[in-house]
Design a protein around this motif. Structure first.
Motif, PDB file in Angstrom:
ATOM      1  N   MET A  17      83.323  33.485  63.562  1.00 16.36           N
ATOM      2  CA  MET A  17      83.222  34.266  62.331  1.00 16.36           C
ATOM      3  C   MET A  17      82.344  35.489  62.583  1.00 16.36           C
ATOM      4  N   SER A  18      82.625  36.520  61.839  1.00 19.00           N
ATOM      5  CA  SER A  18      81.788  37.713  61.914  1.00 19.00           C
ATOM      6  C   SER A  18      81.390  38.122  60.509  1.00 19.00           C
ATOM      7  N   LYS A  19      80.337  38.880  60.430  1.00 19.19           N
ATOM      8  CA  LYS A  19      79.901  39.318  59.109  1.00 19.19           C
ATOM      9  C   LYS A  19      80.533  40.657  58.771  1.00 19.19           C
ATOM     10  N   LYS A  20      80.756  40.847  57.471  1.00 14.28           N
ATOM     11  CA  LYS A  20      81.358  42.074  56.961  1.00 14.28           C
ATOM     12  C   LYS A  20      80.408  42.643  55.917  1.00 14.28           C
ATOM     13  N   ILE A  21      80.076  43.900  56.051  1.00 19.68           N
ATOM     14  CA  ILE A  21      79.194  44.572  55.097  1.00 19.68           C
ATOM     15  C   ILE A  21      80.020  45.043  53.904  1.00 19.68           C
ATOM     16  N   ILE A  22      79.546  44.732  52.710  1.00 18.94           N
ATOM     17  CA  ILE A  22      80.208  45.142  51.469  1.00 18.94           C
ATOM     18  C   ILE A  22      79.402  46.283  50.859  1.00 18.94           C
ATOM     19  N   ALA A  23      80.077  47.368  50.501  1.00 21.68           N
ATOM     20  CA  ALA A  23      79.409  48.511  49.873  1.00 21.68           C
ATOM     21  C   ALA A  23      80.361  49.170  48.879  1.00 21.68           C
ATOM     22  N   THR A  24      79.808  49.561  47.747  1.00 25.42           N
ATOM     23  CA  THR A  24      80.588  50.263  46.733  1.00 25.42           C
ATOM     24  C   THR A  24      79.733  51.331  46.063  1.00 25.42           C
ATOM     25  N   GLU A  25      80.371  52.406  45.647  1.00 21.84           N
ATOM     26  CA  GLU A  25      79.680  53.449  44.893  1.00 21.84           C
ATOM     27  C   GLU A  25      79.531  53.056  43.425  1.00 21.84           C
ATOM     28  N   ASN A  26      80.154  51.940  43.021  1.00 18.42           N
ATOM     29  CA  ASN A  26      80.080  51.473  41.630  1.00 18.42           C
ATOM     30  C   ASN A  26      78.850  50.621  41.353  1.00 18.42           C
ATOM     31  N   ALA A  27      77.973  50.519  42.337  1.00 22.71           N
ATOM     32  CA  ALA A  27      76.677  49.869  42.195  1.00 22.71           C
ATOM     33  C   ALA A  27      75.683  50.747  42.943  1.00 22.71           C
ATOM     34  N   PRO A  28      74.407  50.664  42.581  1.00 23.43           N
ATOM     35  CA  PRO A  28      73.437  51.534  43.257  1.00 23.43           C
ATOM     36  C   PRO A  28      73.332  51.225  44.750  1.00 23.43           C
ATOM     37  N   ALA A  29      73.146  52.263  45.525  1.00 20.12           N
ATOM     38  CA  ALA A  29      72.945  52.101  46.961  1.00 20.12           C
ATOM     39  C   ALA A  29      71.641  51.352  47.204  1.00 20.12           C
ATOM     40  N   ALA A  30      71.562  50.680  48.322  1.00 21.53           N
ATOM     41  CA  ALA A  30      70.337  49.972  48.684  1.00 21.53           C
ATOM     42  C   ALA A  30      69.185  50.964  48.777  1.00 21.53           C
ATOM     43  N   ILE A  31      68.003  50.545  48.328  1.00 20.98           N
ATOM     44  CA  ILE A  31      66.827  51.420  48.388  1.00 20.98           C
ATOM     45  C   ILE A  31      65.923  51.046  49.563  1.00 20.98           C
ATOM     46  N   GLY A  32      66.459  50.281  50.478  1.00 20.94           N
ATOM     47  CA  GLY A  32      65.719  49.865  51.670  1.00 20.94           C
ATOM     48  C   GLY A  32      66.699  49.494  52.769  1.00 20.94           C
ATOM     49  N   GLY A  51      82.282  34.590  56.627  1.00 13.76           N
ATOM     50  CA  GLY A  51      83.290  33.564  56.359  1.00 13.76           C
ATOM     51  C   GLY A  51      83.786  33.706  54.927  1.00 13.76           C
ATOM     52  N   ASP A  52      83.772  32.609  54.212  1.00 15.48           N
ATOM     53  CA  ASP A  52      84.251  32.605  52.830  1.00 15.48           C
ATOM     54  C   ASP A  52      83.125  32.752  51.812  1.00 15.48           C
ATOM     55  N   THR A  53      81.951  33.205  52.255  1.00 11.78           N
ATOM     56  CA  THR A  53      80.794  33.321  51.361  1.00 11.78           C
ATOM     57  C   THR A  53      80.306  34.762  51.317  1.00 11.78           C
ATOM     58  N   ILE A  54      79.982  35.224  50.113  1.00  9.96           N
ATOM     59  CA  ILE A  54      79.454  36.572  49.898  1.00  9.96           C
ATOM     60  C   ILE A  54      78.024  36.444  49.396  1.00  9.96           C
ATOM     61  N   TYR A  55      77.114  37.113  50.075  1.00  9.00           N
ATOM     62  CA  TYR A  55      75.704  37.117  49.713  1.00  9.00           C
ATOM     63  C   TYR A  55      75.370  38.488  49.129  1.00  9.00           C
ATOM     64  N   VAL A  56      75.120  38.532  47.814  1.00  5.25           N
ATOM     65  CA  VAL A  56      74.812  39.792  47.139  1.00  5.25           C
ATOM     66  C   VAL A  56      73.296  39.956  47.087  1.00  5.25           C
ATOM     67  N   SER A  57      72.812  41.065  47.617  1.00  6.53           N
ATOM     68  CA  SER A  57      71.382  41.353  47.587  1.00  6.53           C
ATOM     69  C   SER A  57      70.896  41.487  46.150  1.00  6.53           C
ATOM     70  N   GLY A  58      69.607  41.297  45.962  1.00  9.96           N
ATOM     71  CA  GLY A  58      69.012  41.436  44.642  1.00  9.96           C
ATOM     72  C   GLY A  58      69.346  42.785  44.033  1.00  9.96           C
TER      73      GLY A  58
END
Length: 125
Positions: free
Chosen positions: A1-16, A25-32
């Protein structure tokens, strides 16, 4: 398995140095998610509006990943005042249809940019 970075302009960009979300895999970890509006990069002062915006940010990130709020397995909620617990719960509950995710809520001394609430999530892909 490999990790995939999720990014969208419809949410604020990371500030760090972190990603909006990572899928492994089949799990998505959404940052705070603090309650920044993606367009204005500002936040309301009201905890009700802040909770709603944090949840909307999570919803947008999950949509980008091809998932949804219904697939959230667990959330973590961080508040600067547990006195806001009932208000946060009211808004949080409105994003689900009854089968709620597992969850922890804790009071913290401070959150980034002076936010009153921050919410993270783990969801199925």
């Amino acid at each position: 398995m490999s990790k995939k970075i999720i990014a969208t302009e419809n949410a604020p960009a990371a500030i760090g140095p972190y990603s909006q979300a990572v899928q492994y895999g089949d799990t998505i970890y959404v940052s705070g998610q603090i309650p920044l509006h993606p367009e204005t990069k500002k936040m309301d002062d009201d905890v009700k509006a802040q909770t709603r915006q944090s949840m909307e940010n999570i919803k947008a990130i999950l949509k980008e990943a091809g998932s949804s709020m219904e697939k959230i397995i667990r959330c973590g909620i961080f508040v600067t005042d547990l006195g806001d617990f009932a208000t946060v719960n009211e808004v949080y509950a409105s994003f689900f249809t009854g089968d709620y995710p597992a969850r922890a809520t804790v009071q913290v001394a401070a959150l980034p940019l002076g936010a009153k609430v921050e919410i993270d999530a783990i969801a199925a892909a």
